[in-house]
Structure formats: C-alpha cells, structure tokens
Motif scaffolding. Structure first.
Motif, PDB file in Angstrom:
ATOM      1  N   ARG A 143       0.833  -1.210   0.000  1.00 28.62           N
ATOM      2  CA  ARG A 143       0.000   0.000   0.000  1.00 28.62           C
ATOM      3  C   ARG A 143       0.864   1.254   0.000  1.00 28.62           C
ATOM      4  NH1 ARG A 143      -1.115   4.080   2.575  1.00 28.62           N
ATOM      5  NH2 ARG A 143       0.225   3.492   4.324  1.00 28.62           N
ATOM      6  N   ASP A 150       0.742   4.136  -2.758  1.00 32.73           N
ATOM      7  CA  ASP A 150       0.419   5.524  -2.409  1.00 32.73           C
ATOM      8  C   ASP A 150       1.509   6.462  -2.912  1.00 32.73           C
ATOM      9  OD1 ASP A 150      -0.927   7.671  -1.309  1.00 32.73           O
ATOM     10  OD2 ASP A 150      -0.359   7.229   0.765  1.00 32.73           O
ATOM     11  N   TRP A 151       2.757   6.012  -2.793  1.00 35.03           N
ATOM     12  CA  TRP A 151       3.872   6.819  -3.314  1.00 35.03           C
ATOM     13  C   TRP A 151       3.793   6.930  -4.838  1.00 35.03           C
ATOM     14  CZ3 TRP A 151       7.766   4.544  -6.423  1.00 35.03           C
ATOM     15  CH2 TRP A 151       8.803   5.403  -6.782  1.00 35.03           C
ATOM     16  N   ASN A 194       0.302   9.047  -5.544  1.00 30.50           N
ATOM     17  CA  ASN A 194       0.127  10.365  -4.933  1.00 30.50           C
ATOM     18  C   ASN A 194       1.411  11.052  -4.505  1.00 30.50           C
ATOM     19  OD1 ASN A 194      -2.781  10.083  -5.006  1.00 30.50           O
ATOM     20  ND2 ASN A 194      -2.553   8.610  -3.324  1.00 30.50           N
ATOM     21  N   THR A 210       3.159  10.241  -1.973  1.00 33.69           N
ATOM     22  CA  THR A 210       3.197  10.279  -0.511  1.00 33.69           C
ATOM     23  C   THR A 210       4.497   9.675  -0.002  1.00 33.69           C
ATOM     24  OG1 THR A 210       0.796  10.015  -0.479  1.00 33.69           O
ATOM     25  CG2 THR A 210       1.983   9.606   1.592  1.00 33.69           C
TER      26      THR A 210
END
Length: 417
Positions: free
Chosen positions: A388, A392-393, A396, A398
C-alpha cells in the motif's frame, strides 16, 4: 546534483572495497557453516560457534572504515555478502541483523561525534543484539522499558521480545524511555541484570537466537544513551535490506542443495524424460529456473541497497536535501524489493522441490527449511502494508514512513489526550 564528501574524508568512510577479495576471506567459513546447517536445524542448536568464528575473522566489522581496522565495505557489498551467508544458513544473517544496524548507526553518528571506540570494539569481534519490541498490553507508540536512576547509576528495566541475536551478543541495543524521551540504551549483555531466553516458537528461522530479553536494573553508562530521534534515518530500510539478503540467500541455497541431490540421485521414473535423473531435461529446467530466481533475488537485494549507501554518504556531504532524497529512496526501494522477493522466495523454495519428487520431503534432507525460513522472514514488516505504501507513493507521491510502531490499539479517548 548530489554533493560528495570531502576527499580528505574518504579513508574515514566506508565507500567500498574489492568484493571478490572481501568475499574470499569468508567463503571457507560459509562452506563450513553450510556443512552443519541441517544438523543445527534438526537439533535446534544455536550457531554460537559459527557466529564466533565469523566475528573473530572480522565479519562483524566489514562496514567499519579501513582507517579504523575494518574492511570499508559499501552497503551493497555487505548485503551481497549476507546473501552468500544466507545461502549457507539463513538464520545467521538474521541473528546479526541487529549488530549490523548498530554498526550502521555508529557509522552515521561518526559524522558529528567520534566513534572510534566503537569501531575498535567491532574490529575486536564484539557484536550487538536487538532488544526493541514489546508485546502484551503496550499501546502503539508507547514503551514500557524505562531508564531510571538508582543511586549513582542509570539502570534499565523492561522486557523485550523478538530480541533476535541478543543471545550471542556482547551488547544490547535497547529501545527505551528516559525522562519521557524515547532513547537507545546500549547495555552490556554479560551483567547480572540481563537475562536472554531462546524461546522463539516460530516454525522457521528457529536458530536465530530470537526470544525474550529481561532487563532488571541493568546498568547503562550515560554516554551509551542516545536520543532515538537522532538515529540514522534509513534504519527501517536497512533492517529490510538484511531480510532481502536472507530471502535471496534462501532461494540460492535451495537451488544449490536441490541441484546436489539431483546430481546424486540414481532412481528414475519409467515415464521420465531421460535414462538418468541428472540428465532429465525437466529436472534441469526446474533447477535452472530456481537458480535464475536466486540470481535475480540477489540482484534485487544488492540494487536496493544502493540508495541506502547514498544516504550514508550524503550524511557527510553537508547537503540536507540530497540526504533527505536518498533516505526516501532507501525506504521506497527496500519496500519494492520486499514486495518482489516475498512472493519470489516463497514460490522458488517450494517449486524447486519438484526436481526431487517425493524424496524432497525426507526429514533427513530438511529441504523444507528453505520454505519455512522464507515464510518466517517474509512475515516480518507486513508486506501488505508495504504494498500500500509503495502504491500511495506511486500514485500520490506520498513519502514512506521512516519509523513505525506496533502495539495495542489506542481508544479514541486515549488518543485525544
């Protein structure tokens, strides 16, 4: 562009050495370790003698700069060396994981505070063990292990689990709290206030020396207490890199051992593809795939270590932005390696057994240890969460978390406070 350290510092840093020369020093010991791996597995005998042979030969100091008597190996070279060791016995790299993490922290702290005393200890063969994790009622983010004053002394009290390698160690790297601040306390392991139990009950990695450490008024020198927030930033990535080396070594070790059994086998099936087992193209194909998987796994582990080496070098280059970028790459790249090698190691250590038929499950061969050990290593630092984080990186941008905690879920009221 990343700034590089002052050339005058090069002898003070661990920037790399000739890998084949370095590995040649230890390969005879690796072979000796491999010869006893099945017996240790069957008897659940801890590799005390094997670890002492390695440390006496300087293995625990391969990352120490040459100027201080070490080998000056780079991080990718350390990971490659651990991969070779894991092919011989995957328990030993994991047992030394806490030691090499503490060495890495001392290498980073050397940027601001002289660490030559620790380097001397490492070169002399002293090693550190891990004592961080607490189980039971502790809440996420809390730590029950405390450093307090008893008369003129500072002492540590608490109980740790998953304290891998501590039973072999001269020093314990203890995560604790002191005056309300998370700290690392470095405690002598041979004092009366320290008890280490080999009570790890996992079905894999049985001889890593993991288990419970009990600290009862264990004395600690004030100079051996450091604020946890000052610890090297890529530590989580580093711990994962050692797991990648272990996974890669397990695949290579399984392929190598199955190949040896296939070479020696005389019985064939009537509906097989050749008159001898070793010449059967399907047997060759099965071992060939596993061997290639071992090669790929090693390449992933070594490549993932490059950004962590960049983060180490950037620590000395007075370039905070480059250091932050390297630290973030280290987290993401080690996580990507984990995602790939978790499935690869489990698949490879199972499928390669097809090359031996039913004889592969003989308890005298203990070939099941490769899959069991791969499963145990792959269970740490849950890969589902890393999947996850990488997603996410990728979507987005993140940033990956540098440090995380485990414990009981906090209630809403407690969280609000």
């Amino acid at each position: 562009m990343t700034r590089h350290p002052d050339p005058a510092l090069h002898d003070e840093l661990s920037l790399g050495t000739d890998y084949e020369t370095l590995a040649a020093r230890f390969r005879p010991l690796f072979a000796q370790i491999a010869d006893g791996a099945v017996d240790r597995e069957n008897d659940r005998r801890l590799p005390r003698e094997e670890i002492r042979l390695l440390t006496d030969a300087g293995f625990g100091a391969v990352r120490v700069p040459r100027a201080y008597g070490g080998s000056g190996a780079s991080l990718p070279q350390l990971i490659e060396l651990l991969t070779e060791l894991a092919a011989a016995d995957s328990n030993i790299p994991q047992a030394l994981r806490g030691h090499f993490a503490y060495v890495e922290d001392r290498l980073n702290q050397h940027a601001t505070v002289d660490q030559s005393a620790w380097f001397t200890r490492f070169v002399s063969g002293e090693i550190a063990g891990n004592a961080w994790t607490e189980i039971g009622e502790v809440k996420v983010g809390d730590v029950n292990t405390k450093v307090t004053r008893r008369g003129d002394d500072l002492v540590v009290n608490g109980t740790k689990f998953y304290s891998t390698g501590s039973i072999f160690a001269d020093w314990l790297d203890v995560y604790a709290e002191h005056d309300g601040v998370p700290v690392i306390a470095i405690v002598r392991a041979d004092q009366p206030g320290v008890t280490v139990h080999d009570d790890w009950d996992g079905f894999g990695q049985r001889t890593t020396g993991s288990g419970t450490t009990i600290l009862e008024d264990a004395r600690v020198d004030p100079d051996d207490i450091t604020v946890f927030a000052d610890r090297f930033r890529y530590q989580t990535a580093f711990y994962q890199l050692v797991h990648l080396a272990t996974q890669a070594g397990l695949v290579a070790g399984a392929a190598r051992e199955v190949a040896a059994h296939a070479r020696a086998r005389t019985r064939v099936f009537s509906h097989g593809s050749a008159g001898t087992w070793s010449e059967d193209p399907l047997v060759q194909q099965t071992v060939g795939v596993a061997t290639a998987q071992g090669f790929a796994a090693r390449a992933v582990a070594v490549r993932a270590a490059e950004s962590a080496q960049d983060a180490y070098v950037a620590r000395f280059a007075c370039d905070p932005e480059a250091e932050e970028r390297a630290n973030q790459r280290a987290e993401i790249e080690s996580a990507q390696g984990q995602i790939v090698l978790t499935s690869l190691s489990l698949e490879a250590t199972s499928t390669v057994l097809n090359a031996l038929s039913a004889s592969a499950v003989s308890e005298t061969k203990r070939l099941d240890r490769f899959w069991r050990n791969a499963r145990a290593v792959s269970s740490h630092n849950p890969v589902i969460f890393k999947q996850r984080i990488v997603g996410d990186w990728a979507i987005n941008g993140t940033p990956a978390p540098y440090v995380w905690a485990i414990g009981q879920r906090r209630t809403t009221a407690a969280a609000a406070r």
